[in-house]
Write an enzyme that holds these catalytic residues in place. Structure first.
Site, PDB file in Angstrom:
ATOM      1  N   ASP A 155      79.123  61.533 -19.738  1.00  0.00           N
ATOM      2  CA  ASP A 155      79.059  60.959 -18.389  1.00  0.00           C
ATOM      3  C   ASP A 155      80.440  60.433 -18.020  1.00  0.00           C
ATOM      4  O   ASP A 155      80.977  59.541 -18.698  1.00  0.00           O
ATOM      5  CB  ASP A 155      78.029  59.827 -18.374  1.00  0.00           C
ATOM      6  CG  ASP A 155      77.817  59.230 -16.988  1.00  0.00           C
ATOM      7  OD1 ASP A 155      78.466  59.687 -16.032  1.00  0.00           O
ATOM      8  OD2 ASP A 155      77.016  58.284 -16.871  1.00  0.00           O
TER       9      ASP A 155
ATOM     10  N   ASP B  15      79.037  64.619 -12.415  1.00  0.00           N
ATOM     11  CA  ASP B  15      79.709  63.778 -13.409  1.00  0.00           C
ATOM     12  C   ASP B  15      79.051  63.784 -14.782  1.00  0.00           C
ATOM     13  O   ASP B  15      79.554  63.149 -15.713  1.00  0.00           O
ATOM     14  CB  ASP B  15      79.778  62.337 -12.899  1.00  0.00           C
ATOM     15  CG  ASP B  15      78.416  61.789 -12.501  1.00  0.00           C
ATOM     16  OD1 ASP B  15      77.483  62.582 -12.324  1.00  0.00           O
ATOM     17  OD2 ASP B  15      78.291  60.554 -12.365  1.00  0.00           O
ATOM     18  N   GLU B  16      77.933  64.481 -14.954  1.00  0.00           N
ATOM     19  CA  GLU B  16      77.210  64.442 -16.220  1.00  0.00           C
ATOM     20  C   GLU B  16      76.928  65.855 -16.733  1.00  0.00           C
ATOM     21  O   GLU B  16      76.801  66.800 -15.947  1.00  0.00           O
ATOM     22  CB  GLU B  16      75.870  63.700 -16.066  1.00  0.00           C
ATOM     23  CG  GLU B  16      75.997  62.266 -15.585  1.00  0.00           C
ATOM     24  CD  GLU B  16      74.639  61.591 -15.451  1.00  0.00           C
ATOM     25  OE1 GLU B  16      73.828  61.704 -16.387  1.00  0.00           O
ATOM     26  OE2 GLU B  16      74.387  60.973 -14.399  1.00  0.00           O
TER      27      GLU B  16
END
Length: 417
Positions: free
Chosen positions: A13, A109-110
């Site tokens: 993350d 973002d992950e």
């Protein structure tokens, strides 16, 4: 595909992604309370991400800029630069892909990474996590938090526990010690509504959920109750998708925060027509029709609601989508407070086979006419621009309807299943 070998799954993350990328590009922002947010003048004014100094003022992602400024009057708002965020997040994920061909995106973002086949080359899961973390900082200039586990659920949970730049291992030997004492809403797929239902059942921690009766949870919460029971007990064997694998489209939707509040149902109806046209257009582009129409809305008090209806015949017709969404809104909301934002989504999708079953109580001529109207409007917009043609009713309040949903819509993730 999952086999009998030991699985090692990472969840990575990028910490407060948008804000951190802005700090990386503009280091002076690290010295001030800063948040990435929309345009307050056009009312797309919510906090998308904030840095650590802003976090100290209890500023929350999703709250309005006005609320954030009340908490922190000197807060600096930076407009979002999505092309830059996509560029840098892809550079980070390129590093992930050097350690496995199983890299599954979960938002910008992950990502999950299955490194089960990489331990012979790079060491165990913790060693690979440290390598990735070090390289992302040195090569891109960003920090990532990483969870290391034997399944996707606990890997994601681990990445959430230490921020920024943390690494947490949740293994078969320690998951009861680490995961079970945590609040129930820290478990993936337990949102606000599920949390409230579980609290009514006296279940407030992941451990309490894990030790409950699976059949009782299914009786109380349906399939979701049984699913999260398996999650809490570490019984998740879903694979990490291969890098570049296309996820099946599960819904098509648009939502918008309007330039002013929608004070009544008539205001909302205008906006729903604009959104429905965009959803219908995107369905046609993908060759899909849907059988479930959902309308979601958020009040001026930032309380969110949604309602949905299953229809007999799959549709990609804007008139039908808008009318069903409007009826759902009228039946389920009384405008005690004005609406700040609203959205439409269509799910339970089917491939358009070019034919449909004739219905007794609907005029097929009208359906055909509305479908041809959709196609004609889309062709005009593609050739001459979005604003060259619109329904006359949308001229009743241009403040509400003067937006291009294809450029200004918000897409919400539907999960990884």
């Amino acid at each position: 595909m999952h086999t009998g070998k030991e699985r090692i799954v990472l969840h990575c993350d990028i910490n407060h992604c948008y804000a951190q990328i802005e700090e990386m590009r503009h280091p002076q922002l690290r010295e001030i309370a800063m948040a990435v947010g929309g345009n307050e003048m056009s009312r797309h004014g919510i906090i998308l991400a904030k840095n650590d100094l802003a976090r100290e003022f209890h500023i929350r992602t999703g709250e309005s800029l006005r609320e954030a400024k009340q908490k922190c009057p000197h807060l600096t708002i930076v407009p979002p630069d999505f092309p830059a965020y996509l560029y840098y997040s892809e550079k980070v994920k390129d590093i992930y892909r050097e350690y496995s061909d199983q890299v599954e995106d979960f938002g910008i973002d992950e990502a999950w990474i299955d490194v089960s086949d990489s331990v012979q080359l790079f060491g165990d899961g913790m060693a690979i996590a440290r390598l990735i973390q070090k390289r992302v900082m040195e090569e891109v200039g960003l920090t990532v938090s990483i969870g290391v586990s034997f399944n996707k659920i606990f890997a994601k949970l681990g990445s959430d526990l230490v921020k920024p730049n943390g690494i947490v291992r949740i293994g078969k030997d320690n998951f009861q010690k680490i995961a079970w004492p945590l609040a129930i809403d820290q478990l993936f797929y337990v949102g606000r509504a599920t949390k409230e239902k579980l609290h009514l059942l006296g279940i407030e921690t992941i451990g309490a959920l894990a030790c409950s009766s699976r059949l009782y949870l299914r009786e109380q919460l349906g399939k979701m109750g049984e699913l999260i029971w398996w999650f809490a007990n570490g019984e998740n064997i879903s694979d990490v998708a291969l890098a570049g694998a296309a996820n099946e489209v599960k819904s098509v939707g648009n939502s918008i925060t309007t330039a002013k509040n929608m004070e009544n149902a008539d205001d909302a109806k205008l906006v729903l027509y604009v959104l429905a046209e965009s959803v219908a257009s995107r369905l046609k582009q993908k060759g899909l029709k849907g059988r479930v129409i959902c309308v979601s809305y958020r009040t001026s008090e930032l309380k969110s609601f949604s309602s949905q209806q299953k229809i007999e015949q799959p549709t990609d017709i804007s008139e039908e989508i808008a009318e069903i969404a409007f009826q759902l809104l009228k039946v389920n909301y009384r405008f005690t407070y004005p609406l700040r934002s609203i959205g439409i989504s269509v799910s339970h999708l089917h491939r358009d086979r070019g034919y449909s079953q004739i219905q007794l109580f609907k005029s097929e001529k009208i359906r055909e006419k509305n479908e041809k109207l959709d196609v004609a409007m889309q062709q005009i917009r593609e050739k001459y621009g979005f604003y060259k043609v619109k329904r006359c009713c949308l001229e009743m309040d241009r403040t509400l309807t003067a937006f291009n949903p294809e450029k200004e819509h918000v897409i919400h993730p539907t999960g990884y299943f």
